[in-house]
Design a protein around this motif. Structure first.
Motif, PDB file in Angstrom:
ATOM      1  N   GLU A  25      13.717  14.556 -27.237  1.00  0.00           N
ATOM      2  CA  GLU A  25      11.620  14.157 -27.118  1.00  0.00           C
ATOM      3  C   GLU A  25      12.230  12.909 -25.848  1.00  0.00           C
ATOM      4  O   GLU A  25      11.010  13.062 -24.999  1.00  0.00           O
ATOM      5  CB  GLU A  25      11.068  13.617 -28.696  1.00  0.00           C
ATOM      6  CG  GLU A  25      10.074  13.095 -28.474  1.00  0.00           C
ATOM      7  CD  GLU A  25       9.455  12.920 -29.858  1.00  0.00           C
ATOM      8  OE1 GLU A  25      10.358  12.414 -30.952  1.00  0.00           O
ATOM      9  OE2 GLU A  25       8.363  13.130 -29.741  1.00  0.00           O
ATOM     10  N   ALA A  26      12.561  12.061 -26.525  1.00  0.00           N
ATOM     11  CA  ALA A  26      12.719  11.029 -25.237  1.00  0.00           C
ATOM     12  C   ALA A  26      12.588  11.447 -23.336  1.00  0.00           C
ATOM     13  O   ALA A  26      11.978  11.042 -22.419  1.00  0.00           O
ATOM     14  CB  ALA A  26      13.598   9.353 -25.415  1.00  0.00           C
ATOM     15  N   LYS A  27      13.887  12.224 -23.706  1.00  0.00           N
ATOM     16  CA  LYS A  27      13.749  12.971 -22.092  1.00  0.00           C
ATOM     17  C   LYS A  27      12.225  13.686 -21.648  1.00  0.00           C
ATOM     18  O   LYS A  27      11.751  13.314 -20.750  1.00  0.00           O
ATOM     19  CB  LYS A  27      14.805  13.878 -22.423  1.00  0.00           C
ATOM     20  CG  LYS A  27      15.788  14.359 -20.843  1.00  0.00           C
ATOM     21  CD  LYS A  27      16.976  15.170 -21.792  1.00  0.00           C
ATOM     22  CE  LYS A  27      16.906  16.125 -20.116  1.00  0.00           C
ATOM     23  NZ  LYS A  27      18.281  16.654 -20.774  1.00  0.00           N
ATOM     24  N   SER A  28      11.328  14.434 -22.604  1.00  0.00           N
ATOM     25  CA  SER A  28      10.549  14.981 -22.152  1.00  0.00           C
ATOM     26  C   SER A  28       9.550  13.809 -21.911  1.00  0.00           C
ATOM     27  O   SER A  28       8.051  14.388 -21.471  1.00  0.00           O
ATOM     28  CB  SER A  28       9.725  16.268 -23.479  1.00  0.00           C
ATOM     29  OG  SER A  28       9.577  15.271 -24.558  1.00  0.00           O
ATOM     30  N   LEU A  29       9.978  12.283 -22.360  1.00  0.00           N
ATOM     31  CA  LEU A  29       8.421  11.829 -22.334  1.00  0.00           C
ATOM     32  C   LEU A  29       8.528  11.134 -21.015  1.00  0.00           C
ATOM     33  O   LEU A  29       7.470   9.909 -20.756  1.00  0.00           O
ATOM     34  CB  LEU A  29       8.289  10.545 -23.852  1.00  0.00           C
ATOM     35  CG  LEU A  29       7.358  11.917 -24.702  1.00  0.00           C
ATOM     36  CD1 LEU A  29       7.938  10.278 -26.125  1.00  0.00           C
ATOM     37  CD2 LEU A  29       6.168  11.353 -25.145  1.00  0.00           C
ATOM     38  N   ARG A  30       9.795  11.329 -20.817  1.00  0.00           N
ATOM     39  CA  ARG A  30       9.609  10.174 -18.935  1.00  0.00           C
ATOM     40  C   ARG A  30       8.684  10.756 -18.084  1.00  0.00           C
ATOM     41  O   ARG A  30       8.191   9.895 -17.332  1.00  0.00           O
ATOM     42  CB  ARG A  30      11.401  11.327 -18.525  1.00  0.00           C
ATOM     43  CG  ARG A  30      12.334  10.642 -18.493  1.00  0.00           C
ATOM     44  CD  ARG A  30      13.676  11.164 -18.053  1.00  0.00           C
ATOM     45  NE  ARG A  30      14.638  11.642 -18.428  1.00  0.00           N
ATOM     46  CZ  ARG A  30      15.752  11.745 -18.354  1.00  0.00           C
ATOM     47  NH1 ARG A  30      15.347  12.529 -17.080  1.00  0.00           N
ATOM     48  NH2 ARG A  30      16.518  12.325 -19.054  1.00  0.00           N
ATOM     49  N   SER A  31       8.334  12.318 -17.769  1.00  0.00           N
ATOM     50  CA  SER A  31       7.316  11.821 -17.126  1.00  0.00           C
ATOM     51  C   SER A  31       5.773  11.306 -17.763  1.00  0.00           C
ATOM     52  O   SER A  31       5.347  10.940 -16.593  1.00  0.00           O
ATOM     53  CB  SER A  31       7.183  13.547 -17.189  1.00  0.00           C
ATOM     54  OG  SER A  31       6.030  13.567 -17.951  1.00  0.00           O
ATOM     55  N   SER A  49      15.963   3.886 -32.626  1.00  0.00           N
ATOM     56  CA  SER A  49      15.001   4.169 -31.865  1.00  0.00           C
ATOM     57  C   SER A  49      15.899   4.620 -30.355  1.00  0.00           C
ATOM     58  O   SER A  49      16.806   4.264 -30.529  1.00  0.00           O
ATOM     59  CB  SER A  49      14.097   2.740 -31.257  1.00  0.00           C
ATOM     60  OG  SER A  49      15.293   2.278 -31.439  1.00  0.00           O
ATOM     61  N   VAL A  50      14.994   4.791 -29.725  1.00  0.00           N
ATOM     62  CA  VAL A  50      16.412   5.313 -28.701  1.00  0.00           C
ATOM     63  C   VAL A  50      14.804   5.112 -27.629  1.00  0.00           C
ATOM     64  O   VAL A  50      13.713   5.436 -27.648  1.00  0.00           O
ATOM     65  CB  VAL A  50      15.947   7.504 -28.842  1.00  0.00           C
ATOM     66  CG1 VAL A  50      16.723   7.986 -27.114  1.00  0.00           C
ATOM     67  CG2 VAL A  50      16.935   7.150 -29.561  1.00  0.00           C
ATOM     68  N   LEU A  51      15.635   4.626 -26.319  1.00  0.00           N
ATOM     69  CA  LEU A  51      14.849   4.481 -24.758  1.00  0.00           C
ATOM     70  C   LEU A  51      14.903   5.393 -24.188  1.00  0.00           C
ATOM     71  O   LEU A  51      15.274   6.297 -24.075  1.00  0.00           O
ATOM     72  CB  LEU A  51      15.841   3.350 -23.921  1.00  0.00           C
ATOM     73  CG  LEU A  51      15.383   1.686 -24.765  1.00  0.00           C
ATOM     74  CD1 LEU A  51      16.252   1.053 -23.481  1.00  0.00           C
ATOM     75  CD2 LEU A  51      13.754   1.228 -24.722  1.00  0.00           C
ATOM     76  N   ILE A  52      13.901   5.857 -23.334  1.00  0.00           N
ATOM     77  CA  ILE A  52      13.607   6.515 -22.927  1.00  0.00           C
ATOM     78  C   ILE A  52      14.160   6.228 -21.539  1.00  0.00           C
ATOM     79  O   ILE A  52      13.596   5.128 -20.799  1.00  0.00           O
ATOM     80  CB  ILE A  52      11.479   6.446 -22.136  1.00  0.00           C
ATOM     81  CG1 ILE A  52      11.038   7.143 -23.776  1.00  0.00           C
ATOM     82  CG2 ILE A  52      11.321   7.842 -21.359  1.00  0.00           C
ATOM     83  CD1 ILE A  52       9.521   7.132 -23.846  1.00  0.00           C
ATOM     84  N   ARG A  53      15.059   6.378 -20.605  1.00  0.00           N
ATOM     85  CA  ARG A  53      15.901   6.672 -19.673  1.00  0.00           C
ATOM     86  C   ARG A  53      15.496   7.896 -18.763  1.00  0.00           C
ATOM     87  O   ARG A  53      14.959   8.748 -19.285  1.00  0.00           O
ATOM     88  CB  ARG A  53      16.948   5.891 -19.735  1.00  0.00           C
ATOM     89  CG  ARG A  53      17.183   4.861 -20.506  1.00  0.00           C
ATOM     90  CD  ARG A  53      18.851   5.368 -21.012  1.00  0.00           C
ATOM     91  NE  ARG A  53      19.429   4.372 -21.885  1.00  0.00           N
ATOM     92  CZ  ARG A  53      18.970   2.589 -21.482  1.00  0.00           C
ATOM     93  NH1 ARG A  53      18.837   2.400 -20.337  1.00  0.00           N
ATOM     94  NH2 ARG A  53      19.434   1.843 -22.493  1.00  0.00           N
ATOM     95  N   SER A  54      15.438   7.429 -17.250  1.00  0.00           N
ATOM     96  CA  SER A  54      15.975   9.033 -16.353  1.00  0.00           C
ATOM     97  C   SER A  54      16.892   8.422 -15.263  1.00  0.00           C
ATOM     98  O   SER A  54      17.836   6.657 -15.668  1.00  0.00           O
ATOM     99  CB  SER A  54      15.051   8.602 -15.081  1.00  0.00           C
ATOM    100  OG  SER A  54      14.516   9.111 -14.629  1.00  0.00           O
ATOM    101  N   LEU A  95      13.938   0.814 -13.846  1.00  0.00           N
ATOM    102  CA  LEU A  95      14.419   1.518 -15.911  1.00  0.00           C
ATOM    103  C   LEU A  95      14.681   0.307 -16.197  1.00  0.00           C
ATOM    104  O   LEU A  95      15.572  -0.817 -15.675  1.00  0.00           O
ATOM    105  CB  LEU A  95      16.138   2.846 -14.813  1.00  0.00           C
ATOM    106  CG  LEU A  95      15.625   3.227 -14.891  1.00  0.00           C
ATOM    107  CD1 LEU A  95      16.344   5.229 -14.342  1.00  0.00           C
ATOM    108  CD2 LEU A  95      15.095   4.576 -15.530  1.00  0.00           C
ATOM    109  N   PRO A  96      15.307   0.320 -17.629  1.00  0.00           N
ATOM    110  CA  PRO A  96      15.543  -1.050 -18.387  1.00  0.00           C
ATOM    111  C   PRO A  96      16.915  -0.919 -18.059  1.00  0.00           C
ATOM    112  O   PRO A  96      17.520   0.220 -17.310  1.00  0.00           O
ATOM    113  CB  PRO A  96      15.708   0.010 -19.627  1.00  0.00           C
ATOM    114  CG  PRO A  96      15.071   0.842 -19.512  1.00  0.00           C
ATOM    115  CD  PRO A  96      14.346   1.264 -17.979  1.00  0.00           C
ATOM    116  N   ASP A  97      17.675  -2.186 -17.396  1.00  0.00           N
ATOM    117  CA  ASP A  97      18.978  -2.656 -17.934  1.00  0.00           C
ATOM    118  C   ASP A  97      19.817  -1.925 -18.810  1.00  0.00           C
ATOM    119  O   ASP A  97      19.460  -1.215 -20.405  1.00  0.00           O
ATOM    120  CB  ASP A  97      18.887  -4.067 -17.821  1.00  0.00           C
ATOM    121  CG  ASP A  97      20.271  -4.532 -17.280  1.00  0.00           C
ATOM    122  OD1 ASP A  97      21.096  -3.742 -16.532  1.00  0.00           O
ATOM    123  OD2 ASP A  97      21.403  -5.656 -17.934  1.00  0.00           O
ATOM    124  N   SER A  98      21.205  -0.863 -18.396  1.00  0.00           N
ATOM    125  CA  SER A  98      21.741  -0.654 -19.923  1.00  0.00           C
ATOM    126  C   SER A  98      22.597  -1.481 -20.312  1.00  0.00           C
ATOM    127  O   SER A  98      22.627  -0.976 -21.405  1.00  0.00           O
ATOM    128  CB  SER A  98      22.720  -0.248 -18.571  1.00  0.00           C
ATOM    129  OG  SER A  98      23.998  -1.128 -18.064  1.00  0.00           O
TER     130      SER A  98
END
Ligand SMILES: Nc1nc2c(ncn2[C@@H]2O[C@H](COP(=O)(O)OP(=O)(O)OP(=O)(O)O)[C@@H](O)[C@H]2O)c(=O)[nH]1
Ligand SMILES: [Mg+2]
Length: 1024
Positions: A801-807, A764-769, A753-756
């Motif tokens: 939207e970012a959440k839905s793009l995790r997969s 913009s928003v980072l896709i995180r999980s 994952l990207p560093d916090s």
């Protein structure tokens, strides 16, 4: 099954050894003496009764395990002969699962070999009681011409070495076969006169305890210490018990005082020999010399015959061939079968004793989850079943449990025509599969509890069955079957029996449709399946098969299905490109599978592709200092950026090579990782050699950390201390951010994952999980919630939207690691930090146009996935990609005069020599080397041809290794240009050739110059 009612008189044993150490020859003699007349003693040792397949006789190696019933002094002994060739080591697993004791053979001349390690390990895993048989003692006398004292030293060394191997298993220090071989055989020593005193209780094999015998299987004789102890007891005036202790080790007999003393008791300068040499070996040597040397003293033989009252027919004594005379005398003086079988009866457990301690391996105690408390009836009954397996309960009312360790095919015409009552069987009707009644499938099984009867109905449980679960998913793991008939196996022969009680080994007919390879049989549904067998290697040699005539496709598919059933080890699959792929353990195995397929199962002509070798892809890892890697990892030159066609998502990927030790660990632990990642409760598996299995997750975490530390541990401590600390800090951080492993969720690559602290621009928003894998492994706390504080609605929707793009990010990573940029082979040992940022719509109208965009570029989630995949692949290409190939560990034995040709063969195969060593006291040279899998085909054959069959090689899959060559090398610097020219005439390097080979096979574009040397072509043309 005459004596089966008396369980205590049964022994189930198998013979285990390295290839050609004499297992089948030994079995011959046991069969000739105790097999009820199926083999005439004259043929023993020549016929190789258990090798009844044509292919086995032709090649003179055993290829399958098979069993035979023997009768010895009121005991019924079930003997299983197993193959020693590495390709068939799965048959060793199936044989040892059904046995309680293992006769471990070692050739006294060749000593401990690679497969000796493997069989000792198998015996240890399956909790067999081992006994040691030192075979081919005659070769010490006739071939090596050792003196009795030298022979004694050699035998002692072998016993010591074997004990060393077993003790490493016991102390759990053991890591892998190959590692321990590389470290050099245990107890290796150049000191000729070193005495190993092995009367410690802990030591497994001790001749004085009676679990080691010395034999010559070819000539049919053998003895343990006790045979001689009894004989000398009256002569020396000592009790046979005290003699038994003294006849091995540094014990000396002083004739004057009739005392047995240790080394200290000897007078200085005394020439006394150890008692084993004086009383056992010297007489043997005398007999051999008397019989074989032209001017030998024939009187000795007569004296021997007289003093032991041997009845050797005169006809045999008059024989012109001195070897035959020797054989008839020796086999009567020290009959081989007596020596072996009395040891078996005395030292190996009967089924009742054996099952009481083997049960922990066979049916490990299950951890019952709380959710199952409601099923107390089921749990109680399953516990009862386990108890009766533990007790080997053979009463007819106890639950009937059996384990099928393999299925084997016999031609229909080989089946007995009459059943137990002498009635004709109706062989033609049922089973055999789809009307192809030429072959009949039998199950090789052992009854562990109760009584198995022909005609009985029984449940067939697969390894995944769980009695506590009900419903669809479990139903497919349980079937009901009717046993057609039961047979006692006599090698190839089958003798129908009506029933088999607990503790016996039988062949079962009627399960052909129900079992693929192995299964548990039980009379009750409430029974856990037996633990799966462990195989030492996995099938790695793959070829694609197609019928010569496409019309025969159906026959091929049927044939493959039958083959898959008949061979415990072969794997049949269909590749992504629709080819039928057959995976075998090695060349000999593959050849036999193809022959079987052509002649028995498919009966059509086949086209076999060249072996499909698999490779891995990685990046250059080796800057001598890992810290440099660290620098470049953080540096921005490392980043690869891709943007989706609609411009709304930018993917930045950083790539880092994992430490080799970590890659290896991830690769090895894939089963455990799979369980951990799937979030399964980790059962207390009694798996091989790991006591720390009690806390598998913790142990794995520690090993991961060790693997990382190992990379910096050998740095110049003072100078690099700071940087080493930094490196560890970086890893500490990375380990907390593992989102996934890949390919297929458990591979040796990490998605990080990207560093916090990563800053992002604008809105913009980072896709995180959440760092899922890190949480599972316990590197970080499980995050309670990843909901972000609610903000402005447009940001919130972007977050959604970012959440839905995790997969999409996840699948992009999985797809990329499954097929790298070089030649579509899986990636190996890489970590990808993926920062995917999505931007809000610039304007309202853009949002409206999204629909239209989807038509043009595909849906957004698909675009993100592709961008991640492309970025990961590009990152590999940018960072000096390297191809990784599989390596075999290879052990070769060659007579000294063939060393030249052997090295030539090795050099042609890009082999790397690890160790060369003269075998002490023999003309053989042992060489250990790594041979790339890609170069291994036909290796054994070529070696045999070039050395006139004198050298032998065994290969075991060892590890993955990156080729240091740059596949895209073009001379750049002045020096390189001087050496290689401008690049147009540089020959393709090995890495490039391998890559192009795979690409061509897969139908991927290959950059090739069709015309390599145009000028030459012109000359050619002129000549015509
Ligand atoms: N000199 C000598 N040769 C032996 C002795 N025992 C076996 N051999 C020879 O060793 C060779 C191999 O014997 P096998 O019994 O086929 O060996 P194996 O262990 O069954 O071999 P695989 O089943 O292929 O692993 C044969 O040529 C035997 O004649 C022995 O005691 N002395
Ligand atoms: Mg054999």
């Amino acid at each position: 099954m005459d004596d089966s009612s008396d369980c205590a008189s049964i022994r189930n044993i198998c013979i285990l050894a390295h290839v050609d150490h004499g297992k089948t020859t030994l079995a011959d003699h046991l069969i000739a003496s105790c097999g009820g007349g199926v083999l005439h003693p004259k043929q023993a040792g020549r016929l190789r009764f258990m090798d009844y397949l044509d292919e086995e006789q032709r090649r003179a190696i055993t290829m399958k395990s098979s069993s035979i019933g023997l009768q010895f002094k009121g005991h019924s002994i079930n003997l299983i002969d197993s193959p020693g060739h590495m390709d068939f080591c799965s048959e060793v697993s199936t044989a040892s699962r059904l046995s309680d004791g293992g006769l471990v053979l070692v050739d006294a001349v060749e000593g401990v070999h690679i497969q000796t390690h493997a069989v000792l390990r198998q015996a240890w895993i399956e909790k067999l009681t081992p006994c040691l048989v030192l075979n081919k003692i005659d070769r010490l006398i006739c071939e090596l011409k050792l003196s009795p004292m030298e022979a004694y030293n050699r035998l002692q060394r072998i016993v010591h070495e074997v004990n060393g191997i077993v003790s490493t298993y016991k102390s759990q220090k053991y890591l892998s076969d190959v590692d321990s071989i590389l470290a050099g055989p245990a107890g290796e020593s150049n000191d000729e006169n070193q005495e190993f005193i092995e009367d410690d209780e802990e030591v497994t094999f001790q001749p004085q305890k009676g679990n080691v015998v010395f034999v010559c299987a070819l000539d049919g004789w053998g003895f343990g210490i006790c045979e001689f102890a009894e004989f000398y007891a009256s002569k020396l005036g000592a009790s046979s018990a005290s003699l038994q202790k003294a006849l091995w080790g540094p014990r000396y007999f002083i004739p004057k005082t009739k005392m047995i003393v240790g080394k200290k008791g000897l007078a200085a300068g005394s020439k006394a020999r150890p008692m084993f040499v004086q009383f056992v070996l010297e007489p043997l040597w005398q007999v051999y010399e008397a019989a074989l040397e032209t001017n030998g003293n024939k009187g000795i033989l007569e004296k021997l015959i007289k003093s032991f009252n041997l009845s050797v027919p005169n006809r045999e004594l008059q024989n012109k061939d001195p070897k035959l005379v020797l054989q008839s005398v020796m086999s009567r003086w020290l009959p081989l079968s007596d020596a072996i079988l009395s040891m078996v009866v005395k030292h190996m457990p009967d089924p009742i004793t054996a099952q009481s301690f083997r049960v922990s391996r066979l049916l490990p105690k299950r951890e019952i989850l709380d959710s199952a408390i409601g099923n107390s009836d089921v749990i109680a009954e399953a516990e009862l079943v386990r108890k009766s397996v533990e007790a080997c309960d053979s009463r007819s009312e106890s639950p009937c449990v059996a384990f099928v360790s393999k299925m084997f095919a016999v031609p229909m015409k080989m089946l007995p025509q009459r059943d137990v009552n002498g009635d004709l069987f109706n062989n033609q009707t049922e089973e055999g599969g789809n009307g192809d009644s030429d072959e009949c499938f039998l199950a090789f099984a052992r009854v562990f509890s109760g009584i198995l009867r022909s005609g009985q109905k029984i449940f067939v449980l697969s390894a995944l069955y769980d009695p506590l679960k009900t419903g669809e998913s479990v139903q497919k793991h349980i079937q009901e079957a009717e046993l057609h008939s039961l047979y006692l196996m006599m090698g190839q022969g089958l003798k129908p029996v009506a029933a088999a009680t607990a503790g016996n080994v039988v062949a079962i007919r009627g399960l052909g449709h129900h079992i693929l390879k192995s299964a548990t049989l039980s009379s009750t549904k409430n029974c856990w399946p037996f633990s799966s067998m462990t195989f030492q290697v996995s099938p790695t040699l793959k070829v694609a098969i197609e019928p010569s005539d496409p019309v025969d496709m159906a026959a091929l598919m049927k044939g493959l299905r039958l083959l898959n059933r008949a061979d415990p080890f072969v794997e049949v699959s269909v590749s992504a490109r629709g080819e039928h792929v057959l995976a075998a353990a090695g060349e000999v195995h593959l050849e036999r599978c193809i022959k079987d397929l052509k002649e028995r199962f498919a009966k059509v002509n086949l086209e076999i592709s060249p072996p499909l070798v698999s490779f891995r892809e990685t990046i250059e890892g080796d800057t001598s200092n890992p810290l440099d890697k660290l620098k470049s990892f953080i540096g921005s030159s490392n980043v690869i950026e891709r943007t989706t066609p609609n411009g709304r998502c930018t993917v930045r990927v950083y790539i880092l090579k994992l430490p080799d030790a970590l890659t290896k660990l991830l690769d090895e632990s894939s089963d455990l990782l799979e369980d951990i990642i799937a979030g399964k409760a980790i059962q207390l598996k009694s798996s091989v050699g790991a006591q720390d299995d009690d806390h598998p997750v913790e142990a794995l975490r520690k090993r991961i950390w060790d693997a990382i530390e190992s990379e910096v541990s050998d740095l110049n401590a003072e100078k690099d201390k700071d940087r080493a600390e930094k490196y560890k800090l970086l890893w500490e951080n990375l380990l907390k951010r593992i989102w996934a492993l890949g390919p297929r969720q458990v591979g040796p690559n990490m998605l990080i994952l990207p560093d916090s602290s990563t800053t992002i621009t604008g809105s913009s928003v980072l896709i995180r999980s959440s760092p899922y894998v890190s949480e599972r492994l316990g590197f970080t706390e499980v995050s309670i919630s990843d909901e972000l504080a609610s903000e402005a609605s447009e940001i919130r929707s972007l977050n959604e939207e970012a959440k839905s793009l995790r997969s999409s990010v996840l699948s992009g990573f999985q797809v990329a690691t499954a097929a790298g940029p070089l030649c579509d082979e899986p990636m190996w040992g890489l970590a990808f930090v993926v920062e995917a940022a999505i931007f809000p719509f610039v304007s309202e109208s853009e949002a409206i146009h999204q629909q239209a965009q989807a038509e043009q570029y595909g849906v957004f989630s698909g675009q993100v996935m592709t961008a991640v995949k492309e970025a990961c692949k590009a990152a590999v290409l940018q960072k000096n990609p390297r191809i990784v190939e599989g390596m075999y560990f290879c052990e070769l034995n060659t007579p000294t005069e063939y060393l030249g040709p052997m090295y030539a063969v090795l050099a042609r195969r890009r082999a790397r020599i690890l160790k060369e060593e003269m075998q002490e006291g023999s003309p053989l040279f042992t060489v250990h080397a790594y041979v790339p899998v890609a170069e291994s085909f036909g290796f054994a054959d070529e070696l045999r041809r070039w050395t006139s069959g004198a050298s032998s090689a065994l290969l075991v899959l060892s590890h993955w290794e990156a080729l240091p060559e740059d596949p895209f090398f073009v001379p750049k610097t002045e020096e390189e240009k001087e050496e290689f020219g401008d690049g147009s005439s540089v020959l393709q390097n090995t890495a490039r050739k391998l890559i192009d080979g795979v690409r061509r096979r897969k139908g991927l574009p290959v950059e090739e110059k069709v015309v390599q040397h145009a000028t030459k072509q012109r000359t050619l043309a002129r000549k015509v």
